[in-house]
Design an enzyme around this catalytic site. Structure first.
Site, PDB file in Angstrom:
ATOM      1  N   ILE A   3      27.884  41.952  39.132  1.00 47.82           N
ATOM      2  CA  ILE A   3      28.404  40.592  39.372  1.00 47.82           C
ATOM      3  C   ILE A   3      29.684  40.688  40.209  1.00 47.82           C
ATOM      4  CG2 ILE A   3      29.101  38.414  38.332  1.00 47.82           C
ATOM      5  CD1 ILE A   3      27.609  39.135  35.827  1.00 47.82           C
ATOM      6  N   PRO A   4      29.534  40.921  41.524  1.00 48.01           N
ATOM      7  CA  PRO A   4      30.727  40.982  42.365  1.00 48.01           C
ATOM      8  C   PRO A   4      31.480  39.653  42.377  1.00 48.01           C
ATOM      9  CG  PRO A   4      28.799  41.784  43.553  1.00 48.01           C
ATOM     10  CD  PRO A   4      28.312  41.164  42.282  1.00 48.01           C
ATOM     11  N   HIS A   5      32.798  39.752  42.226  1.00 51.98           N
ATOM     12  CA  HIS A   5      33.664  38.584  42.329  1.00 51.98           C
ATOM     13  C   HIS A   5      34.992  39.086  42.878  1.00 51.98           C
ATOM     14  CE1 HIS A   5      33.986  40.376  38.348  1.00 51.98           C
ATOM     15  NE2 HIS A   5      35.235  39.958  38.296  1.00 51.98           N
ATOM     16  N   SER A   6      35.919  38.197  43.090  1.00 52.08           N
ATOM     17  CA  SER A   6      37.115  38.543  43.839  1.00 52.08           C
ATOM     18  C   SER A   6      38.300  38.940  42.974  1.00 52.08           C
ATOM     19  CB  SER A   6      37.509  37.348  44.706  1.00 52.08           C
ATOM     20  OG  SER A   6      38.558  37.693  45.566  1.00 52.08           O
ATOM     21  N   ARG A  35      37.941  44.181  44.736  1.00 52.10           N
ATOM     22  CA  ARG A  35      37.653  44.205  43.297  1.00 52.10           C
ATOM     23  C   ARG A  35      36.743  45.391  42.975  1.00 52.10           C
ATOM     24  NH1 ARG A  35      39.200  42.566  38.516  1.00 52.10           N
ATOM     25  NH2 ARG A  35      39.408  40.417  39.156  1.00 52.10           N
TER      26      ARG A  35
END
Length: 145
Positions: free
Chosen positions: A60-63, A46
């Site tokens: 805000i790391p997310h997948s 991502r």
């Protein structure tokens, strides 16, 4: 299972690059039972496709969507970086917030965190918090997690 709990808060992390920071919050999501390990690769993918830096010193790391099957429970991990993490383009994150939202909860979790972090005062409190409890109080005052 609570989305945010004290064991999900990491204070005073030494300077590291964004890949290490994303791996750190991703591994904490794994360690605390929110996601399976492959989710971390989705978080890194991502970030490669588009930055998860949202402004105000927050990322805000997310997948990627194809990794959501690795989410077991919705969870949030907050890592505090007093010296910041370079997210490229002159963007420095002092808070790296890893999230995993199960099903329909994903956008809800993401938007609640974004709302809290829109307020510079909240971000400042989070960056300078000295206990996990202080972090949780700021987040819970601004969001229904």
């Amino acid at each position: 299972m609570n989305t945010l709990q004290e064991s999900n808060v990491i204070l005073n992390v030494a300077r590291e690059d964004k890949t290490a920071a994303i791996r750190r919050v991703g591994q904490k999501l794994v360690d605390n039972g929110y996601v399976a390990a492959p989710y971390i690769e989705g978080m890194l993918a991502r970030e490669e496709s588009m930055t998860t830096y949202i402004g105000n010193g927050v990322a805000i790391p997310h997948s990627m969507p194809e990794y959501v099957q690795h989410i077991q429970h919705s969870g949030i991990v907050i890592a505090q970086y007093p010296e910041g993490v370079d997210f490229g383009g002159g963007n420095v994150a002092y808070l790296v917030i890893g999230i995993a939202g199960k099903g329909e909860e994903h956008m809800e979790v993401l938007s609640q965190i974004a709302i809290v972090c829109q307020e510079e005062e909240n971000v400042d409190k989070l960056v300078h918090a000295s206990t996990a409890q202080q972090v949780m109080e700021v987040i819970s005052q601004g969001a229904e997690l």
